[in-house]
Design a protein around this motif. Structure first.
Motif, PDB file in Angstrom:
ATOM      1  N   ILE A 155       0.863  -1.176   0.000  1.00 38.95           N
ATOM      2  CA  ILE A 155       0.000   0.000   0.000  1.00 38.95           C
ATOM      3  C   ILE A 155       0.899   1.225   0.000  1.00 38.95           C
ATOM      4  O   ILE A 155       1.685   1.437   0.918  1.00 38.95           O
ATOM      5  CB  ILE A 155      -0.924   0.034   1.232  1.00 38.95           C
ATOM      6  N   SER A 156       0.796   2.019  -1.054  1.00 41.34           N
ATOM      7  CA  SER A 156       1.556   3.264  -1.151  1.00 41.34           C
ATOM      8  C   SER A 156       0.561   4.392  -1.368  1.00 41.34           C
ATOM      9  O   SER A 156      -0.037   4.510  -2.440  1.00 41.34           O
ATOM     10  CB  SER A 156       2.564   3.191  -2.304  1.00 41.34           C
ATOM     11  N   ASP A 157       0.381   5.213  -0.363  1.00 41.06           N
ATOM     12  CA  ASP A 157      -0.663   6.223  -0.371  1.00 41.06           C
ATOM     13  C   ASP A 157      -0.162   7.449   0.371  1.00 41.06           C
ATOM     14  O   ASP A 157       0.472   7.328   1.415  1.00 41.06           O
ATOM     15  CB  ASP A 157      -1.920   5.647   0.296  1.00 41.06           C
ATOM     16  N   HIS A 158      -0.460   8.643  -0.144  1.00 42.79           N
ATOM     17  CA  HIS A 158       0.035   9.865   0.487  1.00 42.79           C
ATOM     18  C   HIS A 158      -0.529  10.083   1.891  1.00 42.79           C
ATOM     19  O   HIS A 158      -0.037  10.915   2.634  1.00 42.79           O
ATOM     20  CB  HIS A 158      -0.245  11.083  -0.397  1.00 42.79           C
ATOM     21  N   HIS A 159      -1.568   9.322   2.254  1.00 42.11           N
ATOM     22  CA  HIS A 159      -2.091   9.411   3.619  1.00 42.11           C
ATOM     23  C   HIS A 159      -1.163   8.734   4.629  1.00 42.11           C
ATOM     24  O   HIS A 159      -1.254   9.002   5.832  1.00 42.11           O
ATOM     25  CB  HIS A 159      -3.471   8.750   3.708  1.00 42.11           C
ATOM     26  N   PHE A 160      -0.307   7.837   4.144  1.00 42.05           N
ATOM     27  CA  PHE A 160       0.528   7.055   5.056  1.00 42.05           C
ATOM     28  C   PHE A 160       2.027   7.233   4.818  1.00 42.05           C
ATOM     29  O   PHE A 160       2.832   6.774   5.615  1.00 42.05           O
ATOM     30  CB  PHE A 160       0.203   5.558   4.913  1.00 42.05           C
ATOM     31  N   THR A 161       2.411   7.874   3.721  1.00 42.22           N
ATOM     32  CA  THR A 161       3.835   7.995   3.410  1.00 42.22           C
ATOM     33  C   THR A 161       4.537   8.918   4.409  1.00 42.22           C
ATOM     34  O   THR A 161       3.910   9.806   4.988  1.00 42.22           O
ATOM     35  CB  THR A 161       4.042   8.549   1.989  1.00 42.22           C
ATOM     36  N   PRO A 162       5.843   8.726   4.621  1.00 43.77           N
ATOM     37  CA  PRO A 162       6.596   9.598   5.520  1.00 43.77           C
ATOM     38  C   PRO A 162       6.461  11.070   5.114  1.00 43.77           C
ATOM     39  O   PRO A 162       6.437  11.403   3.924  1.00 43.77           O
ATOM     40  CB  PRO A 162       8.035   9.094   5.367  1.00 43.77           C
ATOM     41  N   GLN A 163       6.385  11.940   6.111  1.00 42.99           N
ATOM     42  CA  GLN A 163       6.067  13.350   5.872  1.00 42.99           C
ATOM     43  C   GLN A 163       7.263  14.213   5.517  1.00 42.99           C
ATOM     44  O   GLN A 163       7.140  15.191   4.780  1.00 42.99           O
ATOM     45  CB  GLN A 163       5.406  13.940   7.128  1.00 42.99           C
ATOM     46  N   TRP A 164       8.435  13.893   6.069  1.00 38.89           N
ATOM     47  CA  TRP A 164       9.577  14.792   5.946  1.00 38.89           C
ATOM     48  C   TRP A 164       9.910  15.097   4.495  1.00 38.89           C
ATOM     49  O   TRP A 164      10.209  16.226   4.134  1.00 38.89           O
ATOM     50  CB  TRP A 164      10.803  14.200   6.662  1.00 38.89           C
TER      51      TRP A 164
END
Length: 337
Positions: A228-237
């Motif tokens: 699952i690759s989703d901007h809701h869960f990806t690292p923020q930095w």
């Protein structure tokens, strides 16, 4: 008669020995179980005790606000340690990998980071643009964003940050503890979206009768393994480009109210109310913070470590705390990694 007494005493002694053995066995078994769970449960127990301490008004979230100048100085030091570029005036690639909205009425640039209060902020943007629809009736604020807002990060690849973002613009973004952000994403995209694509992936592995915790464990594996690759869960930095983007305010979701008050004061916004969170509006009976223990306690030490590894740079660059830090879920700039 003495012989009878002697026999009785022997029986009593044997009974005492048997009871002692049983108690010792149970104590040993309990101690062993507690020791095996200690590394998993203790951090969460400490967190829950700490959260209760905050709720008793001995402390408030305002006590944990980190000033943007102090935070960015820390972030830039960490970026240097990790050999991440700090310059933002040489390449278009330094633009955040996120919807970036210009609010011309107040010359504000908002970088939208999912699961950090972006729904509330976009409603706030609509209000600043003159939309007087009650907040509770504003729907689908994430759809058709190019029509609703002035999205500014769709420019020529030859333009630099300085060409796109004027130095007079007030640039604001929000970050959040990776653990609570992950749980919030799970609640949003899995628990509240039964027919969604992520539940379909989960139900390929689990029966539809699976508990929320069982689904969370599988969801965690799918996220940390990259399925699952989703901007809701990806690292923020990285997506927020915190090493290089010229933020005027880098707010923390844990202290949203304080950050919003700072932004309004520094940009001259007066008389506009900021919408509350789901729990503040009564849409959720429990906040994400209230459910950290429910989701973290059942995890194995390996599963917790997988979270720490996946969000390693969020913890180290942004300064966010892990479960065993008594300041969890806030930022601690004095911790060592």
């Amino acid at each position: 008669m003495p012989r009878l007494c002697s026999t009785s005493l022997i029986r009593i002694a044997i009974l005492i020995i048997l009871i002692s053995c049983i108690l010792l066995y149970h104590y040993s078994d309990s101690t062993s179980l507690n020791e095996s769970l200690r590394s998993i449960q203790d951090p969460v127990v400490r967190f829950l005790d700490y959260n209760e301490y905050v709720k008793q008004e001995k402390l408030s979230s305002s006590d944990f606000v980190v000033d943007t100048r102090v935070l960015l100085a820390y972030i830039h030091r960490q970026c240097e340690l990790h050999e991440q570029p700090l310059s933002y005036d040489k390449t278009r690639k330094a633009m955040p990998d996120a919807i970036t909205i210009h609010i011309p009425e107040y010359n504000i640039v908002y970088v939208s980071n999912p699961k950090t209060g972006s729904t509330s902020f976009k409603k706030f943007v609509l209000r600043l643009q003159g939309d007087m629809t009650p907040y509770e009736d504003m729907e689908h604020v994430h759809r058709g964003q190019k029509d609703k807002y002035q999205v500014i990060n769709k420019y020529s690849k030859n333009m630099t940050i300085n060409d796109i973002v004027d130095k007079e613009m007030y640039v604001v973004g929000f970050i959040r503890n990776p653990i609570t952000r992950l749980i919030s994403g799970f609640r949003n995209k899995v628990l509240r979206t039964e027919g969604g694509e992520y539940n379909k992936k989960i139900y390929q592995i689990l029966p539809e009768t699976a508990t929320d915790i069982e689904r969370f464990k599988v969801f965690l594996e799918l996220v940390t393994s990259g399925v699952i690759s989703d901007h809701h869960f990806t690292p923020q930095w990285k997506k927020m480009r915190v090493c290089s983007f010229p933020y005027s305010l880098l707010g923390q979701t844990e202290t949203t109210r304080d950050s919003i008050e700072t932004m309004m004061r520094e940009t001259g916004i007066v008389g506009v109310e900021f919408p509350g969170s789901r729990s503040e509006r009564g849409e959720d009976s429990r906040s994400t913070l209230d459910e950290v223990g429910d989701f973290m306690n059942p995890l194995s030490s390996d599963e917790i470590d997988s979270i720490y590894e996946f969000y390693k740079m969020d913890f180290e660059i942004l300064g966010y705390t892990k479960l065993d830090n008594p300041m969890f879920p806030y930022i601690d700039l004095n911790q060592s990694f």
